[in-house]
Design an enzyme around this catalytic site. Structure first.
Site, mmCIF file in Angstrom:
data_model
loop_
_atom_site.group_PDB
_atom_site.id
_atom_site.type_symbol
_atom_site.label_atom_id
_atom_site.label_comp_id
_atom_site.label_asym_id
_atom_site.label_seq_id
_atom_site.Cartn_x
_atom_site.Cartn_y
_atom_site.Cartn_z
ATOM 1 C CB SER A 1 -0.941 -0.122 1.313
ATOM 2 O OG SER A 1 -1.549 1.287 1.471
ATOM 3 C CE1 TYR B 1 -4.882 -1.937 4.691
ATOM 4 C CE2 TYR B 1 -3.516 0.109 3.978
ATOM 5 C CZ TYR B 1 -4.133 -1.241 3.834
ATOM 6 O OH TYR B 1 -4.363 -1.549 2.352
#
Length: 259
Positions: free
Chosen positions: A145, A158
């Site tokens: 990401s 995350y």
């Protein structure tokens, strides 16, 4: 001189989190190049709906509905498939919150799915890939990401897990490189997916992302899936150990277009 081979015809590719969003888009992109698909998701009903759509377009698809944090189930799934050309570690979840409000359990649940499951799957798939014939024996692509390198407040579990995906990818590339198995990671920017539905409801946030992205928009899932399908191909034979940003230029852009 023979040109690059982008075809995935006859190649078996495993994709996790394939029921919706990026996973479904990747399944369609690989199927369009002729891949035989083995799809996983925890949501069996949604997974079958996606698989049926792929089959209607002529793709060969088999599905498995199980929880990737059951590592024995991960092992059993991979060991039941032979041969394997490609593995796409896509499944992901979010559990955002300020670091002061997070627990070890919050982090562990994210790491189990984003890091440990891909490790188990890559380990087992790598064993099968090494038995493939020829100098090129397989591909592993994991989804990281933009948050791995450019996190925003409240996404610590995350962002750190996606940074771990990048590190795992480099290690896989080093361990499997001489076997003709390439391992890479894609770092998407902000994408129009089901998982982002909550933040997509925040019009101010949506505009801020658009203003901070040179492309001035969010990505369609197909725009992330296309480079994944390329990395699965034999044409990507000399790309290994990379974290590739597919984010409309956001990670390289330090200014805001907000006036």
């Amino acid at each position: 001189m023979r040109g690059p081979n982008f075809s995935l015809a006859g190649k078996t590719i495993l994709i996790t989190g394939a029921a919706r969003g990026l996973g479904a888009a990747m399944a369609h992109a690989c199927a369009a190049q002729g891949a035989q698909l083995r799809l996983q998701d925890i949501n069996g009903e949604a997974l079958e709906a996606t698989a049926d759509g792929l089959r209607a377009d002529g793709a060969t698809v088999r599905t498995a509905a199980f929880d990737l944090t059951d590592f024995d189930a991960c092992t059993d799934w991979v060991q039941g498939i032979d041969p394997i050309w490609g593995l796409i570690n896509n499944a992901g979840i979010t559990n955002h919150g300020h670091v002061l409000d997070q627990t070890v359990g919050d982090y562990r649940s994210i790491y189990d799915l984003h890091v440990f499951a891909p490790f188990v799957l890559a380990r087992e798939a790598g064993r099968v890939m090494r038995a493939n014939q020829g100098p090129q024996r397989g591909r592993i692509v994991s989804i990281s990401s933009i948050a791995a390198t450019h996190p925003r407040p409240g996404v610590g579990n995350y962002a750190s897990s996606k940074a771990a995906v990048a590190g795992l990818t480099r290690s896989l590339a080093a361990d499997f490189g001489t076997d003709g198995i390439c391992a890479n990671a894609i770092a998407p920017g902000y994408v129009l997916t089901e998982m982002n539905r909550k933040i997509l409801g925040d019009e101010g946030f949506v505009r801020r992302i658009e203003n901070r992205t040179p492309a001035a928009r969010w990505a369609d899932p197909a725009e992330i899936a296309a480079p994944v399908a390329f990395l699965m191909s034999e044409a990507a034979s000399y790309i290994n150990g990379q974290l590739i940003a597919v984010d409309g230029g956001m990670n390289a852009f330090l200014q805001s277009n907000e006036g």
